[in-house]
Design a protein around this motif. Structure first.
Motif, PDB file in Angstrom:
ATOM      1  N   PHE A  88       0.832  -1.201   0.000  1.00  0.00           N
ATOM      2  CA  PHE A  88       0.000   0.000   0.000  1.00  0.00           C
ATOM      3  C   PHE A  88       0.872   1.258   0.000  1.00  0.00           C
ATOM      4  CE2 PHE A  88      -2.114   2.851   3.311  1.00  0.00           C
ATOM      5  CZ  PHE A  88      -2.782   3.608   2.369  1.00  0.00           C
ATOM      6  N   LYS A  89       1.861   1.270   0.868  1.00  0.00           N
ATOM      7  CA  LYS A  89       2.624   2.488   1.132  1.00  0.00           C
ATOM      8  C   LYS A  89       3.729   2.718   0.095  1.00  0.00           C
ATOM      9  CE  LYS A  89       5.178   4.025   5.232  1.00  0.00           C
ATOM     10  NZ  LYS A  89       5.297   3.670   6.667  1.00  0.00           N
ATOM     11  N   LEU A  94      -3.107   1.540  -3.862  1.00  0.00           N
ATOM     12  CA  LEU A  94      -4.049   2.322  -3.050  1.00  0.00           C
ATOM     13  C   LEU A  94      -5.356   1.588  -2.791  1.00  0.00           C
ATOM     14  CD1 LEU A  94      -3.512   5.941  -4.419  1.00  0.00           C
ATOM     15  CD2 LEU A  94      -2.685   4.930  -2.307  1.00  0.00           C
ATOM     16  N   ALA A  95      -5.642   0.567  -3.592  1.00  0.00           N
ATOM     17  CA  ALA A  95      -6.872  -0.194  -3.361  1.00  0.00           C
ATOM     18  C   ALA A  95      -6.826  -0.937  -2.033  1.00  0.00           C
ATOM     19  CB  ALA A  95      -7.098  -1.181  -4.500  1.00  0.00           C
ATOM     20  N   LEU A  96      -5.642  -1.020  -1.420  1.00  0.00           N
ATOM     21  CA  LEU A  96      -5.556  -1.665  -0.116  1.00  0.00           C
ATOM     22  C   LEU A  96      -6.078  -0.761   1.003  1.00  0.00           C
ATOM     23  CD1 LEU A  96      -2.141  -3.499  -0.492  1.00  0.00           C
ATOM     24  CD2 LEU A  96      -4.364  -4.564  -0.129  1.00  0.00           C
ATOM     25  N   ALA A  97      -6.208   0.548   0.750  1.00  0.00           N
ATOM     26  CA  ALA A  97      -6.703   1.451   1.801  1.00  0.00           C
ATOM     27  C   ALA A  97      -8.134   1.101   2.219  1.00  0.00           C
ATOM     28  CB  ALA A  97      -6.598   2.908   1.352  1.00  0.00           C
ATOM     29  N   PRO A 123       0.861  13.774   9.376  1.00  0.00           N
ATOM     30  CA  PRO A 123       1.322  14.347   8.108  1.00  0.00           C
ATOM     31  C   PRO A 123       2.713  13.867   7.721  1.00  0.00           C
ATOM     32  CG  PRO A 123       1.448  15.986   9.855  1.00  0.00           C
ATOM     33  CD  PRO A 123       0.856  14.757  10.481  1.00  0.00           C
ATOM     34  N   LEU A 124       2.954  13.827   6.423  1.00  0.00           N
ATOM     35  CA  LEU A 124       4.307  13.620   5.901  1.00  0.00           C
ATOM     36  C   LEU A 124       4.932  14.992   5.688  1.00  0.00           C
ATOM     37  CD1 LEU A 124       3.860  10.990   3.020  1.00  0.00           C
ATOM     38  CD2 LEU A 124       4.756  10.592   5.310  1.00  0.00           C
ATOM     39  N   HIS A 125       6.254  15.034   5.732  1.00  0.00           N
ATOM     40  CA  HIS A 125       6.934  16.259   5.330  1.00  0.00           C
ATOM     41  C   HIS A 125       6.645  16.494   3.840  1.00  0.00           C
ATOM     42  CE1 HIS A 125      10.230  18.932   4.165  1.00  0.00           C
ATOM     43  NE2 HIS A 125      10.178  19.339   5.420  1.00  0.00           N
ATOM     44  N   PRO A 126       6.440  17.767   3.426  1.00  0.00           N
ATOM     45  CA  PRO A 126       6.105  18.040   2.018  1.00  0.00           C
ATOM     46  C   PRO A 126       7.066  17.390   1.019  1.00  0.00           C
ATOM     47  CG  PRO A 126       5.898  20.037   3.304  1.00  0.00           C
ATOM     48  CD  PRO A 126       6.434  18.986   4.244  1.00  0.00           C
ATOM     49  N   ALA A 127       8.337  17.321   1.365  1.00  0.00           N
ATOM     50  CA  ALA A 127       9.293  16.713   0.429  1.00  0.00           C
ATOM     51  C   ALA A 127       9.013  15.219   0.270  1.00  0.00           C
ATOM     52  CB  ALA A 127      10.726  16.922   0.929  1.00  0.00           C
ATOM     53  N   ARG A 130       5.896  14.682  -1.809  1.00  0.00           N
ATOM     54  CA  ARG A 130       6.175  14.805  -3.245  1.00  0.00           C
ATOM     55  C   ARG A 130       6.793  13.527  -3.801  1.00  0.00           C
ATOM     56  NH1 ARG A 130       7.433  20.107  -2.130  1.00  0.00           N
ATOM     57  NH2 ARG A 130       9.645  19.628  -1.842  1.00  0.00           N
ATOM     58  N   GLU A 131       7.717  12.965  -3.043  1.00  0.00           N
ATOM     59  CA  GLU A 131       8.348  11.719  -3.496  1.00  0.00           C
ATOM     60  C   GLU A 131       7.330  10.591  -3.665  1.00  0.00           C
ATOM     61  OE1 GLU A 131      12.416  12.441  -0.888  1.00  0.00           O
ATOM     62  OE2 GLU A 131      11.188  10.674  -0.476  1.00  0.00           O
ATOM     63  N   ARG A 132       6.464  10.452  -2.658  1.00  0.00           N
ATOM     64  CA  ARG A 132       5.556   9.304  -2.634  1.00  0.00           C
ATOM     65  C   ARG A 132       4.299   9.566  -3.451  1.00  0.00           C
ATOM     66  NH1 ARG A 132       4.917   7.076   3.123  1.00  0.00           N
ATOM     67  NH2 ARG A 132       7.114   6.659   2.728  1.00  0.00           N
ATOM     68  N   GLY A 133       3.893  10.818  -3.524  1.00  0.00           N
ATOM     69  CA  GLY A 133       2.696  11.150  -4.305  1.00  0.00           C
ATOM     70  C   GLY A 133       1.410  11.097  -3.515  1.00  0.00           C
ATOM     71  N   PHE A 134       1.440  10.507  -2.353  1.00  0.00           N
ATOM     72  CA  PHE A 134       0.257  10.469  -1.490  1.00  0.00           C
ATOM     73  C   PHE A 134       0.717  10.240  -0.063  1.00  0.00           C
ATOM     74  CE2 PHE A 134       0.120   5.912  -0.475  1.00  0.00           C
ATOM     75  CZ  PHE A 134       0.964   5.397  -1.439  1.00  0.00           C
ATOM     76  N   ASN A 135      -0.159  10.629   0.868  1.00  0.00           N
ATOM     77  CA  ASN A 135       0.115  10.325   2.268  1.00  0.00           C
ATOM     78  C   ASN A 135      -0.752   9.128   2.660  1.00  0.00           C
ATOM     79  OD1 ASN A 135       0.345  10.102   5.012  1.00  0.00           O
ATOM     80  ND2 ASN A 135      -0.174  12.238   5.470  1.00  0.00           N
ATOM     81  N   GLN A 136      -0.084   8.022   2.996  1.00  0.00           N
ATOM     82  CA  GLN A 136      -0.834   6.804   3.302  1.00  0.00           C
ATOM     83  C   GLN A 136      -1.795   7.019   4.467  1.00  0.00           C
ATOM     84  OE1 GLN A 136       2.428   7.222   3.734  1.00  0.00           O
ATOM     85  NE2 GLN A 136       2.931   6.701   5.859  1.00  0.00           N
ATOM     86  N   ALA A 137      -1.409   7.866   5.441  1.00  0.00           N
ATOM     87  CA  ALA A 137      -2.280   8.100   6.600  1.00  0.00           C
ATOM     88  C   ALA A 137      -3.557   8.842   6.181  1.00  0.00           C
ATOM     89  CB  ALA A 137      -1.524   8.890   7.661  1.00  0.00           C
TER      90      ALA A 137
END
Ligand SMILES: [Zn+2]
Ligand SMILES: [Zn+2]
Length: 231
Positions: A88-89, A94-97, A123-127, A130-137
């Motif tokens: 997922f992460k 994302l279908a695992l969410a 929250p994730l740090h903005p950088a 950007r790397e991941r493209g989404f915040n899993q939380a």
């Protein structure tokens, strides 16, 4: 014979063993049954406590209570739950969410205590975002919010320091690593809040966020995670 359209949209195979599943796109009954469900745990930090019955505090919480009041974890962070979370992460599945957060929502809906008025994803740090493209939380909190009828605020809290991954640091440095990592950009809309994350390891990240939320006036802060590491 052509496959029905729904089979194209929802490939009806178990996400763990690929067995065909008829009712729902997610896990077959066997894989669902075999997940490492976390049943007995510390009421405050969700640390697994083998054989615990009823409300109980682990030794760590008795010695030094975290800033959050309670924690709920659905699964032990071990196979195959860790693979599901990592897919997922890190693989963007994302279908695992809906699967993971849906199971957590079912557990939370079944409990007797009252629900929080607001969900805040860690929250994730903005950088890193950007790397991941989404915040899993955030993805998990959205599903939980929909299922439980609770608002989600993913903008209120920001991560202002790019902290080192906690797992790379010696235990003593982990708390210091997170100091002043979070800030709030507005007023809290509820006194009872649940912080949402994918995995809790030491609890220091959610503890630091809970501390900031309490400083801002929150009276009760819970932590909801899919999986809890530790023994
Ligand atoms: Zn299966
Ligand atoms: Zn504990």
């Amino acid at each position: 014979m052509p496959r029905p359209l729904t089979a194209l949209i929802f490939p009806a195979h178990c996400r763990l063993c690929r067995a065909p599943v008829s009712n729902g796109p997610d896990l077959c009954p066997g894989c669902l049954h075999d997940l490492p469900w976390l049943e007995a745990a510390c009421t405050q930090c969700a640390r697994p406590l083998a054989g615990a019955v009823g409300p109980v505090l682990c030794g760590a919480c008795q010695r030094h209570a975290p800033a959050f009041d309670a924690a709920t974890a659905l699964l032990h962070y071990r196979p195959p739950a860790d693979h599901l979370v990592q897919r997922f992460k890190f693989a963007g599945e994302l279908a695992l969410a809906p699967l993971l957060a849906g199971l957590l929502a079912t557990r939370i809906a079944a409990r007797p205590s009252g629900l929080p008025g607001l969900l805040i994803p860690v929250p994730l740090h903005p950088a890193r975002l950007r790397e991941r493209g989404f915040n899993q939380a955030t993805e998990l909190a959205r599903v939980l919010g929909r299922r439980l009828g609770i608002g989600v605020d993913h903008r209120l809290c920001q991560r202002i320091r790019r902290t080192e991954p906690q797992s790379t640091l010696p235990l003593k440095q982990r708390r210091a690593n997170l100091r002043n990592a979070f800030t709030l950009s507005g007023r809290l809309a509820a006194a009872h809040i649940a912080v949402v994350d994918d995995v809790m390891t030491s609890g220091h990240t959610s503890g630091e966020l809970a501390r900031v939320l309490k400083q801002a006036g929150a009276r009760r802060v819970e932590v909801w995670v899919i999986a809890r590491a530790g023994h």
